[in-house]
Motif scaffolding. Sequence first.
Motif, PDB file in Angstrom:
ATOM      1  N   ARG A  30       0.828  -1.199   0.000  1.00 39.52           N
ATOM      2  CA  ARG A  30       0.000   0.000   0.000  1.00 39.52           C
ATOM      3  C   ARG A  30       0.870   1.261   0.000  1.00 39.52           C
ATOM      4  NH1 ARG A  30      -5.163   1.651   3.831  1.00 39.52           N
ATOM      5  NH2 ARG A  30      -5.827   3.378   2.494  1.00 39.52           N
ATOM      6  N   VAL A  31       1.998   1.218   0.712  1.00 38.14           N
ATOM      7  CA  VAL A  31       2.921   2.359   0.685  1.00 38.14           C
ATOM      8  C   VAL A  31       3.415   2.595  -0.738  1.00 38.14           C
ATOM      9  CG1 VAL A  31       5.221   3.123   1.389  1.00 38.14           C
ATOM     10  CG2 VAL A  31       3.648   2.184   3.096  1.00 38.14           C
ATOM     11  N   ARG A  68      14.654  11.663  -3.105  1.00 37.68           N
ATOM     12  CA  ARG A  68      15.375  12.926  -3.019  1.00 37.68           C
ATOM     13  C   ARG A  68      15.006  13.602  -1.697  1.00 37.68           C
ATOM     14  NH1 ARG A  68      13.010  12.803  -8.072  1.00 37.68           N
ATOM     15  NH2 ARG A  68      14.402  12.749  -9.905  1.00 37.68           N
ATOM     16  N   ALA A  69      15.953  14.334  -1.133  1.00 37.95           N
ATOM     17  CA  ALA A  69      15.695  15.000   0.144  1.00 37.95           C
ATOM     18  C   ALA A  69      14.491  15.928   0.054  1.00 37.95           C
ATOM     19  CB  ALA A  69      16.943  15.773   0.584  1.00 37.95           C
ATOM     20  N   SER A  70      14.308  16.554  -1.102  1.00 36.62           N
ATOM     21  CA  SER A  70      13.208  17.509  -1.267  1.00 36.62           C
ATOM     22  C   SER A  70      11.836  16.840  -1.270  1.00 36.62           C
ATOM     23  CB  SER A  70      13.397  18.292  -2.570  1.00 36.62           C
ATOM     24  OG  SER A  70      13.450  17.407  -3.690  1.00 36.62           O
ATOM     25  N   ASP A  71      11.797  15.516  -1.438  1.00 34.81           N
ATOM     26  CA  ASP A  71      10.514  14.803  -1.494  1.00 34.81           C
ATOM     27  C   ASP A  71      10.169  14.082  -0.198  1.00 34.81           C
ATOM     28  OD1 ASP A  71       9.885  15.512  -4.105  1.00 34.81           O
ATOM     29  OD2 ASP A  71      10.977  13.806  -4.962  1.00 34.81           O
ATOM     30  N   VAL A  72      11.096  14.028   0.744  1.00 34.62           N
ATOM     31  CA  VAL A  72      10.891  13.197   1.928  1.00 34.62           C
ATOM     32  C   VAL A  72       9.726  13.695   2.782  1.00 34.62           C
ATOM     33  CG1 VAL A  72      11.909  12.428   4.116  1.00 34.62           C
ATOM     34  CG2 VAL A  72      13.250  12.352   2.009  1.00 34.62           C
ATOM     35  N   GLN A  73       9.698  14.976   3.111  1.00 33.59           N
ATOM     36  CA  GLN A  73       8.626  15.477   3.970  1.00 33.59           C
ATOM     37  C   GLN A  73       7.274  15.357   3.288  1.00 33.59           C
ATOM     38  OE1 GLN A  73       9.268  16.400   7.270  1.00 33.59           O
ATOM     39  NE2 GLN A  73       7.065  16.048   7.275  1.00 33.59           N
ATOM     40  N   LYS A  74       7.241  15.599   1.968  1.00 29.60           N
ATOM     41  CA  LYS A  74       5.997  15.444   1.222  1.00 29.60           C
ATOM     42  C   LYS A  74       5.491  14.005   1.322  1.00 29.60           C
ATOM     43  CE  LYS A  74       6.507  16.476  -3.016  1.00 29.60           C
ATOM     44  NZ  LYS A  74       6.632  16.586  -4.494  1.00 29.60           N
ATOM     45  N   ALA A  75       6.394  13.035   1.188  1.00 31.97           N
ATOM     46  CA  ALA A  75       6.012  11.626   1.270  1.00 31.97           C
ATOM     47  C   ALA A  75       5.550  11.262   2.673  1.00 31.97           C
ATOM     48  CB  ALA A  75       7.188  10.740   0.848  1.00 31.97           C
ATOM     49  N   LEU A  76       6.242  11.764   3.691  1.00 32.98           N
ATOM     50  CA  LEU A  76       5.843  11.493   5.068  1.00 32.98           C
ATOM     51  C   LEU A  76       4.454  12.051   5.351  1.00 32.98           C
ATOM     52  CD1 LEU A  76       9.191  12.263   6.958  1.00 32.98           C
ATOM     53  CD2 LEU A  76       8.223  10.010   6.494  1.00 32.98           C
ATOM     54  N   ASP A  77       4.226  13.290   4.932  1.00 28.92           N
ATOM     55  CA  ASP A  77       2.924  13.925   5.170  1.00 28.92           C
ATOM     56  C   ASP A  77       1.811  13.170   4.448  1.00 28.92           C
ATOM     57  OD1 ASP A  77       4.203  15.817   6.691  1.00 28.92           O
ATOM     58  OD2 ASP A  77       4.230  17.343   5.115  1.00 28.92           O
ATOM     59  N   HIS A  78       2.086  12.771   3.221  1.00 29.94           N
ATOM     60  CA  HIS A  78       1.060  12.090   2.427  1.00 29.94           C
ATOM     61  C   HIS A  78       0.658  10.767   3.079  1.00 29.94           C
ATOM     62  CE1 HIS A  78      -1.173  10.851  -1.131  1.00 29.94           C
ATOM     63  NE2 HIS A  78      -0.556   9.671  -1.051  1.00 29.94           N
ATOM     64  N   ARG A  82      -2.989   9.656   4.465  1.00 29.83           N
ATOM     65  CA  ARG A  82      -3.713   8.618   3.735  1.00 29.83           C
ATOM     66  C   ARG A  82      -3.816   7.306   4.508  1.00 29.83           C
ATOM     67  NH1 ARG A  82      -7.020   8.957  -0.301  1.00 29.83           N
ATOM     68  NH2 ARG A  82      -6.198   7.015  -1.220  1.00 29.83           N
ATOM     69  N   LEU A  83      -2.747   6.939   5.222  1.00 29.52           N
ATOM     70  CA  LEU A  83      -2.724   5.644   5.897  1.00 29.52           C
ATOM     71  C   LEU A  83      -2.799   5.756   7.413  1.00 29.52           C
ATOM     72  CD1 LEU A  83       0.011   3.752   3.817  1.00 29.52           C
ATOM     73  CD2 LEU A  83      -2.453   3.972   3.378  1.00 29.52           C
ATOM     74  N   GLY A  84      -2.810   6.974   7.916  1.00 25.71           N
ATOM     75  CA  GLY A  84      -2.833   7.148   9.358  1.00 25.71           C
ATOM     76  C   GLY A  84      -1.573   6.657  10.031  1.00 25.71           C
ATOM     77  N   CYS A  85      -0.457   6.747   9.336  1.00 27.96           N
ATOM     78  CA  CYS A  85       0.818   6.270   9.880  1.00 27.96           C
ATOM     79  C   CYS A  85       1.437   7.304  10.814  1.00 27.96           C
ATOM     80  CB  CYS A  85       1.808   5.992   8.748  1.00 27.96           C
ATOM     81  SG  CYS A  85       1.275   4.748   7.574  1.00 27.96           S
ATOM     82  N   HIS A  86       2.281   6.816  11.700  1.00 25.88           N
ATOM     83  CA  HIS A  86       3.155   7.706  12.455  1.00 25.88           C
ATOM     84  C   HIS A  86       4.389   7.946  11.604  1.00 25.88           C
ATOM     85  CE1 HIS A  86       5.493   9.529  15.655  1.00 25.88           C
ATOM     86  NE2 HIS A  86       6.463   8.665  15.390  1.00 25.88           N
ATOM     87  N   THR A  87       4.739   9.192  11.410  1.00 26.58           N
ATOM     88  CA  THR A  87       5.893   9.517  10.571  1.00 26.58           C
ATOM     89  C   THR A  87       6.897  10.335  11.363  1.00 26.58           C
ATOM     90  OG1 THR A  87       4.925  11.574   9.716  1.00 26.58           O
ATOM     91  CG2 THR A  87       4.423   9.524   8.526  1.00 26.58           C
ATOM     92  N   GLU A  88       8.169  10.196  10.990  1.00 30.91           N
ATOM     93  CA  GLU A  88       9.209  10.954  11.691  1.00 30.91           C
ATOM     94  C   GLU A  88      10.416  11.138  10.781  1.00 30.91           C
ATOM     95  OE1 GLU A  88       9.998   8.335  15.019  1.00 30.91           O
ATOM     96  OE2 GLU A  88      11.710   7.443  13.970  1.00 30.91           O
ATOM     97  N   LEU A  89      11.076  12.250  10.972  1.00 26.37           N
ATOM     98  CA  LEU A  89      12.369  12.462  10.337  1.00 26.37           C
ATOM     99  C   LEU A  89      13.396  12.019  11.363  1.00 26.37           C
ATOM    100  CD1 LEU A  89      13.591  13.493   7.713  1.00 26.37           C
ATOM    101  CD2 LEU A  89      13.799  15.752   8.770  1.00 26.37           C
TER     102      LEU A  89
END
Length: 306
Positions: A30-31, A68-78, A82-89
């Motif tokens: 799903r990810v 890419r570093a510029s896409d990481v936060q966008k992917a985490l937020d998405h 969408r999946l109700g995941c816990h995300t962290e940098l």
Amino acid sequence: MSQTMLPEHRAPHPPREVAATATTLRFYRRVLRELTAAGIDFLVGGGYALERYLGIGRLVKDLDLFLRASDVQKALDHLGQRLGCHTELTFPHWLGKVRRRGDHVDFIFNAGNGVCVVDDDWFKHAVPSRVLDVPVLLCPVEEMIWSKAFVMERERYDGADVAHLLHACAGSLDWDRLSHRFGKHWRILFAHLTLFGFIYPSERRRIPEAVMRECLRLLDYEMRHAPSRRICRGTLTSRAQYLADLELWGYEDARLAPHGSMSEEDASIWTAAIDVQASRPLGERPREAGAPNDQSDQSIEGVTHG
């Protein structure tokens, strides 16, 4: 003839690695689909890519995605939405994580040493494939070798992966691009190529002679031109095993400016996360649980400082 007897109190075997469960694989799938649908570029690396390149089965128990570093936060937020995941940098200079119900996916955009930045060329030379029945792009072999070549921790050494990738793919590698990736760290590549010839004596000719001779040329030059600054590049291969060189022996850290790209804050965060039980820094005695950290009891045994 006497027979050597094994002690009865044998050390316990390390825990057996367990393949991902069906629930975990559904999460991974799903990810992959969510990122693809959102138009966020990513590459699959780790065990899934190794399995594809080596052509042999391998126990795959996690999912490593390279962005890419510029896409990481966008992917985490998405994925958080969408999946109700816990995300962290998790580590601001190289790694983010997506977690759900005990499962996780790593988002990698650099190496822990700050050397192997995921840039456009990773995507330009990516290899189309399918993972978990999802069309994806795999990390290029050259970049996998480059990033794995630096991993030389006490508890993890990726040299066997490098040797196996060379064994499987040497004939199709872009050797110019691979050599360019290592750049001033060419000795790391040379070390792995030399080990390859030791591991596989009958396969030495798979490594182009021109590549080996260029390394020898660089080696000859360096032998005649000693650097004046006292730099320790060991920290590029292990975050734990060369701390004494920095803290006790006064060497400069190759990860930091002007030698590397990491900030002192990044290096501090990365160092603070060391598991001292798995990778005890040189000079630190093992401590029993609950024992105080007595700095006066630290020593370096069997090592001379020339």
